[in-house]
Enzyme design. Sequence first.
Site, PDB file in Angstrom:
ATOM      1  N   ASP A   1       0.922  -0.073  -0.770  1.00 26.92           N
ATOM      2  CA  ASP A   1       0.489  -1.120   0.362  1.00 26.92           C
ATOM      3  C   ASP A   1      -0.373  -2.213  -0.410  1.00 26.92           C
ATOM      4  O   ASP A   1      -1.177  -2.768   0.298  1.00 26.92           O
ATOM      5  CB  ASP A   1      -0.095  -0.618   1.348  1.00 26.92           C
ATOM      6  CG  ASP A   1      -0.178  -1.294   2.476  1.00 26.92           C
ATOM      7  OD1 ASP A   1       0.860  -2.126   2.889  1.00 26.92           O
ATOM      8  OD2 ASP A   1      -1.323  -1.416   3.184  1.00 26.92           O
TER       9      ASP A   1
ATOM     10  N   GLU B   1      -7.715 -10.024  -3.506  1.00 30.35           N
ATOM     11  CA  GLU B   1      -8.728 -11.191  -3.344  1.00 30.35           C
ATOM     12  C   GLU B   1      -9.640 -11.259  -4.509  1.00 30.35           C
ATOM     13  O   GLU B   1      -9.755 -10.421  -5.289  1.00 30.35           O
ATOM     14  CB  GLU B   1      -9.785 -10.840  -2.191  1.00 30.35           C
ATOM     15  CG  GLU B   1      -9.079 -10.778  -0.814  1.00 30.35           C
ATOM     16  CD  GLU B   1      -9.823 -10.512   0.399  1.00 30.35           C
ATOM     17  OE1 GLU B   1     -11.206 -10.853   0.046  1.00 30.35           O
ATOM     18  OE2 GLU B   1      -9.503 -10.271   1.471  1.00 30.35           O
TER      19      GLU B   1
END
Length: 543
Positions: free
Chosen positions: A409, A414
Amino acid sequence: MMWCLRRRSRTICLSLAFITVLLHLLLVLSSLSIHQPPHDSPPSPNILRSLARSSYTPTGISDLADPPADTTQRGSSDGDASEEVKGRGGTAPAPVEVAGSRGHHEPLESGTSKLEALFDHPLYATPGPAVPEDDWLLRVRPKVKAAEESSQMWASASQQSYEEVRWNSSSDSHPPWLRFHLGISRWQLYPHRDPNMAALTQQLATHHIVSAVQKSGGTQLKLVMSFPNYGQALFKPMRQERDDETNLNLFYFSDLERHNAEIAAFHLDRILGYRRVPPVVGRLLDVVKEIKDITTDRKLARTFFTSPVGSVCFYGQCSYYCSTEHAVCGRPRALEASLAVLLPDLSLATRRSWRSPWRRSYSRSKLAKWETESDYCSRVKSTPPYDKGSRLLDFMDMVVLDFLMSNMDRHHYETFEKFGNNTVLLHLDNGRAFGRHSKDEPSILAPLEQCCRIRQSTWLRLRLLSQPQYRLSDVMRASLSQDPLHRVAPLLAEPHLAALDRRLNTVLETVSRCIEQRSLDAGSDEVIFDDAAYLKDTLTPAG
């Protein structure tokens, strides 16, 4: 006459017994003097470099795996630990089988020794160059105007529950969460052998919770917990039993998040030497006292109810699994959860979200481009930010982590915006990992197979973790045993730990195939990237 004979025979027996004991002692002492452990020095950088470029063989890197003999004494800094490693030698403890145990693993004490020896190894403990000032995420301002000294900047709905702020520029006055924030750099979230880690994890596990509100965004239920010293943690509740395995017919995007997966991901990330997952701790909470009674979130408060068997439950509001059918319930009030320390507020340290080039289609019928294009990696490598710097290598680190814990997933990742493209990735949101142990997901390794690129430090640590002296499953088991929830039950079932070793071998075999193939392709890029030289050049000031 008979009395004399008995006395004489007793004297003879005692004399023989004394002589026997004396002979045994002499034999033990002589054997100890003969069988002294060898003292091997740590491998030199040249040896490490040659090992990095050789093909993987399970028994071909004994020099790399020579462990330190004594791990009972250790300096407080990375430099001290490195010096102690250089002065020690020894051999690894022999494997010990536990009768009747599942999976035939070694005792916890042996695993703990391996974990300590692993973190003392030069691949982990060797200090790197000094971090330039611009490579720290946050700075403490040396002087603060009188108008800004008020603690009212920390105002909240229940101000009386918080401690009075008495912080100054000295790190000794900072709470553990603030020390963690100030220790974040361009290359890692926290240092190796972080002296603040014990206090930080202790706070997450035991500190009084003064506020609990639902976190917006995301697909499943998450709460933000606040502490009296203004620290905050991300709460994920227990959704299923540790032994439950994800249904093979269930799509990855429909899977439940697991609190123990968040905890295990933090430990695995640290064992791999990345240190890019924020610290996570397991905690047993009282649903009523530590959530229901203190929440100021009205939407969350309206979702509490008592189940037919008397358990206190709630479900919150989110995109999936936020209904009475999927409620989170205590037993009857006790609830297991993971608490991850929050990163600095976005107003202080903006983060940028990047879509993964190898993102899945999140469709039941369509395939992604990387699943259909044979030369997909070449297109990625010619596209910013993957066309220069260390971004592709950082991505491969994340791929290895995800494959080991079977996390499908990873649609986004980031970075801290301050550092631009030249920084490591943040390994956040790992709740859908460790869902299956009986089945590996080879597609997670597609980026590594297609690009055939990995940094040298990662490659060497992976090979180290494949050796019996530092076996990944053993050090992972020992590391997880330090979490408070281990007292309730082991955080990862034995089949999951065995899967780690199996998947590690798959990663090593994949890289070895890449090395073999590239050796036949003249003029192609090398598979192993010398990141030590790259970091040295990057951290050395110009001029």
